[in-house]
Design a protein around this motif. Structure first.
Motif, PDB file in Angstrom:
ATOM      1  N   GLN A 122       0.807  -1.220   0.000  1.00 19.61           N
ATOM      2  CA  GLN A 122       0.000   0.000   0.000  1.00 19.61           C
ATOM      3  C   GLN A 122       0.842   1.273   0.000  1.00 19.61           C
ATOM      4  O   GLN A 122       0.324   2.348  -0.267  1.00 19.61           O
ATOM      5  CB  GLN A 122      -0.958   0.014   1.194  1.00 19.61           C
ATOM      6  CG  GLN A 122      -0.278  -0.117   2.539  1.00 19.61           C
ATOM      7  CD  GLN A 122      -0.318  -1.529   3.065  1.00 19.61           C
ATOM      8  OE1 GLN A 122      -0.377  -2.459   2.277  1.00 19.61           O
ATOM      9  NE2 GLN A 122      -0.322  -1.692   4.370  1.00 19.61           N
ATOM     10  N   VAL A 169      -7.331   2.341  -1.943  1.00 21.04           N
ATOM     11  CA  VAL A 169      -6.917   1.219  -2.780  1.00 21.04           C
ATOM     12  C   VAL A 169      -6.494   1.751  -4.148  1.00 21.04           C
ATOM     13  O   VAL A 169      -7.188   2.603  -4.720  1.00 21.04           O
ATOM     14  CB  VAL A 169      -8.074   0.209  -2.937  1.00 21.04           C
ATOM     15  CG1 VAL A 169      -7.651  -0.972  -3.808  1.00 21.04           C
ATOM     16  CG2 VAL A 169      -8.535  -0.278  -1.564  1.00 21.04           C
ATOM     17  N   SER A 215      -7.867  -7.082  -4.067  1.00 18.89           N
ATOM     18  CA  SER A 215      -8.451  -6.150  -3.110  1.00 18.89           C
ATOM     19  C   SER A 215      -8.028  -6.478  -1.689  1.00 18.89           C
ATOM     20  O   SER A 215      -7.778  -5.576  -0.873  1.00 18.89           O
ATOM     21  CB  SER A 215      -9.978  -6.177  -3.233  1.00 18.89           C
ATOM     22  OG  SER A 215     -10.585  -5.402  -2.222  1.00 18.89           O
TER      23      SER A 215
END
Length: 486
Positions: A125, A153, A144
């Motif tokens: 991330q 995201v 996801s």
């Protein structure tokens, strides 16, 4: 620290010959990459889909594949080679086991997580600008889940190569056009314009003025410039003047200026559907939070690192409570908006998003909800009472499922997006769920799963994206399909 991958000699002999040196076939740690770029999403007047705008060209892309599928492997290699050849400033990131398996297929370095013990610990991330999946709906859910602990995201470009493909928007034979539209979304001028010519001239000027090292192989071979070059080039300048393999500096245009053809423009940016997620928390009978751990062998385990287990986890499809191997029906107390609703006696309960309404919830008799409808669904699984019907609630409605003391079994299973927790739900424990808020202050869209859909080139705009959902109902789910027709 750079560790060359271990490639089998027999595979090298069978594969095609590369002119690049073996040092270019490396697996590097993503800690070497620059931090991610956050795109913005703006509303448009013509339809409900959002328009993606990159503030600058994306630099790092995560490629996720379907497992145990040779045709998908071949497509992944083709796609990765196309990206490297056409977008040389992009770095390619793979999951660790995929990088180890496919490193010999590329004549350029690839990146993954946790490859170097001496590199700074970096999570996906922090580095991934955008994600592309090759597979089915399960592959999208897996991608996801890699970002299940964060509220931002990266946009996901999905190519349907799986069993069902209801969520997949694109066919793989469209990968060149689809990826170009996503990459160029936000570029406000076309190739050859004054803006991009200035960008190229500025890059070339910086390279001309920068002191050249005496030993080019030592300075550039490992991607670390010497002291003189480091003093002349800032981090940003090095990123724009070097190719991803960092083998040699390049004065050719990079980023948007390296792509020929007409730019997208702000009014023709890539169209995005923000899919709502569920915010899920697990709590003990005394109200204390329980870590949201899952099985170490599951696909989502990398998203639930030990240092991050005390916070909520996001689910794209659904949260499932099920009696599992216990022969007795589950007894679950349901609270909606803080008020007691009912005592459910059933095989289990499902709380799903509109995206998950066409998955397990649909098989259990739940409604089909369009993904643009901000809502969540409460669906019983084989309830004892025939009057217990599925509910559709506003997305911001908090729902609590508590295992009743009347339950004959002492524990039931809990799954999040198909991933079962090691520890089930015991008597008195609660699952608290609320829909993710995807519109924050100042009308800035944050949250959800940004799914890249059709409609970027005008000519129908968002209607094409909506038609995909309708077409999926008819073509894949056979909605209201007449009996007796083949």
């Amino acid at each position: 620290m750079i560790r060359p991958c271990r490639c089998v000699t027999q595979k090298l002999l069978r594969g095609r010959a590369f002119s690049a040196s073996a040092s270019n076939r490396e697996i590097r740690d993503i800690g070497e990459l620059q931090n991610r770029i956050h795109p913005t999403y703006s509303e448009t007047s013509r339809h409900d889909l959002l328009c993606l705008q990159w503030p600058s060209p994306p630099r790092n892309i995560l490629l996720v594949r379907k497992e145990e599928a040779p045709d998908v492997n071949a497509a992944l290699v083709e796609f990765a080679n196309h990206i490297h050849a056409t977008y040389p400033s992009l770095s390619l990131i793979f999951e660790p086991h995929v990088a180890k398996e496919l490193c010999n297929a590329f004549d350029f370095p690839i990146f993954t997580t946790g490859h170097s013990q001496h590199a700074p610990k970096s999570a996906l991330q922090d580095k991934v600008d955008l994600t592309s999946t090759l597979g089915g709906d399960g592959t999208i859910l897996h991608a996801s889940s890699l970002f299940a602990k964060v509220d931002r995201v990266p946009p996901i470009l999905s190519f349907s190569m799986g069993t069902l493909g209801f969520l997949g928007e694109w066919k793989f034979n469209e990968h060149k056009r689809a990826f170009r539209e996503l990459y160029m979304s936000g570029a406000s001028a076309g190739y050859g314009s004054s803006l991009l010519q200035a960008e190229a001239q500025e890059t070339e000027s910086k390279m001309t003025k920068a002191p050249q090292p005496q030993n080019m192989s030592s300075a550039w071979g490992l991607g670390v410039p010497d002291k003189a070059t480091s003093a002349a080039l800032s981090e940003t300048e090095r990123a724009t003047s070097m190719s991803p393999d960092r083998a040699m500096p390049s004065s050719r245009p990079t980023g948007w200026s390296s792509i020929r053809g007409k730019s997208m423009g702000q009014s023709r940016g890539s169209r995005v559907l923000l899919r709502n997620r569920l915010k899920v928390g697990l709590f003990a009978p005394d109200g204390s939070r329980i870590p949201s751990s899952v099985s170490e062998t599951s696909s989502a385990s990398s998203a639930l690192a030990a240092g991050e287990q005390q916070s909520d986890v996001y689910a794209m499809n659904e949260v499932l409570l099920h009696r599992g191997r216990t022969p007795h029906l589950s007894i679950i107390d349901i609270f909606v908006g803080g008020r007691f609703l009912t005592e459910a006696v059933a095989d289990g309960m499902i709380i799903s998003t509109p995206t998950g309404s066409t998955a397990y919830s649909l098989s259990s008799g739940g409604s089909i909800v369009h993904p643009l409808v901000s809502s969540l669904l409460l669906t019983p699984i084989c309830p004892r009472s025939l009057s217990f019907r599925p509910l559709v609630l506003p997305a911001n409605t908090p729902i609590t499922l508590r295992l009743s003391k009347k339950n004959r079994g002492r524990e039931i299973e809990v799954s999040i997006d198909g991933v079962r927790r090691d520890q089930g739900l015991s008597v008195g424990m609660e699952v608290r769920v609320v829909g993710e808020d995807i519109k924050a202050r100042n009308n800035e869209w944050i949250g959800g799963v940004p799914s890249v859909v059709r409609g970027a080139n005008g000519g129908g705009g968002g209607e094409e994206g909506n038609d995909h959902w309708v077409g999926g109902l008819n073509g894949l789910l056979k909605f209201n399909y007449p009996f007796g027709e083949g």
